[in-house]
Design an enzyme around this catalytic site. Structure first.
Site, PDB file in Angstrom:
ATOM      1  CB  CYS A  81       4.450  -8.698   9.320  1.00 20.06           C
ATOM      2  SG  CYS A  81       5.567  -9.026  10.681  1.00 20.06           S
ATOM      3  CG  HIS A 166       6.905  -4.812   7.822  1.00 22.22           C
ATOM      4  ND1 HIS A 166       5.704  -4.312   8.283  1.00 22.22           N
ATOM      5  CD2 HIS A 166       7.338  -5.677   8.760  1.00 22.22           C
ATOM      6  CE1 HIS A 166       5.425  -4.840   9.461  1.00 22.22           C
ATOM      7  NE2 HIS A 166       6.410  -5.670   9.776  1.00 22.22           N
ATOM      8  CD  GLU A 168       4.451  -2.510   5.327  1.00 24.08           C
ATOM      9  OE1 GLU A 168       4.750  -3.481   4.591  1.00 24.08           O
ATOM     10  OE2 GLU A 168       4.393  -2.588   6.563  1.00 24.08           O
TER      11      GLU A 168
END
Ligand code: GLN
Length: 197
Positions: A81, A166, A168
């Site tokens: 990002c 994202h 994560e």
């Protein structure tokens, strides 16, 4: 399996979630705030957050030469990002691509999408986009790993992997696993080079 040391740039943004995912995959994770923190790392994550703030933080901490040395040594970098923006041609220039900030506009500020991603198997990846960029232009050496509505959102060139979403923020570690595989190969190359001396 060698112990792989992965740093997560921890100036701003959601670096802690990256650390969790990387630990789950067996990495020894440390936070990077000053140039010395980059010493001895096999890989580095530049997380999401706010690209302008991260860029200013890199300048304020004097991190740019150490980041360039890491990149020039062929040690892998994952930019997610805002981190993808920081790696692009208009910023650190680690990947021959240009990104468009907040590209999905106001209606689509934050959304989830199931993406087909090259290199993770047939099962789609649930991707979380938060005020995400997309890839506006990419050079001939850049491999597009995933697109959303015709716009590239995951790319790789040499030792640099970048995505607009994202990875994560979900329980699925498959995108980070691509990165760990890149780190394993680069670590093995370095070990082999040392062995020859
Ligand atoms: N919109 C942010 C930027 O342009 C990126 C958002 C994110 O990292 N989730 O820097």
């Amino acid at each position: 399996m060698p112990e792989l040391r992965v740093g997560v740039l921890a100036l701003q943004g959601d670096f802690e979630a990256h650390s969790r995912t990387l630990r789950q995959l067996g990495a020894e994770v440390s936070e990077v705030r000053v140039p010395a923190d980059l010493g001895g790392l096999d890989g580095l994550v530049i997380p999401g957050g706010e690209s302008t703030t991260i860029g200013k933080g890199i300048a304020a901490a004097g991190l740019e030469p150490a980041l360039r040395a890491h990149h020039e040594a062929g040690r892998p970098i994952l930019g997610t990002c805002a981190g993808m923006i920081v790696c692009d041609a208009e910023h650190l220039g680690f990947i021959d691509a240009s990104t468009r900030r907040n590209a999905f506009g106001r209606q689509l500020q934050s959304f989830e999408a199931d993406l087909e991603v090259t290199g993770i198997g047939d099962e789609p990846l649930k991707a979380v986009f938060i005020r995400a960029p997309w890839v506006e232009r990419s050079g001939p050496g850049v491999e597009v790993l995933a697109s959303y509505e015709g716009h590239p959102v995951a790319i790789r060139e040499g030792s640099v992997l970048a995505c607009a979403f994202h990875p994560e923020l979900t329980d699925d570690p498959r995108f980070h696993a691509i990165f760990m595989a890149m780190i394993t190969s680069s670590h093995e190359r370095e070990e082999a080079a040392h062995g020859q001396r």
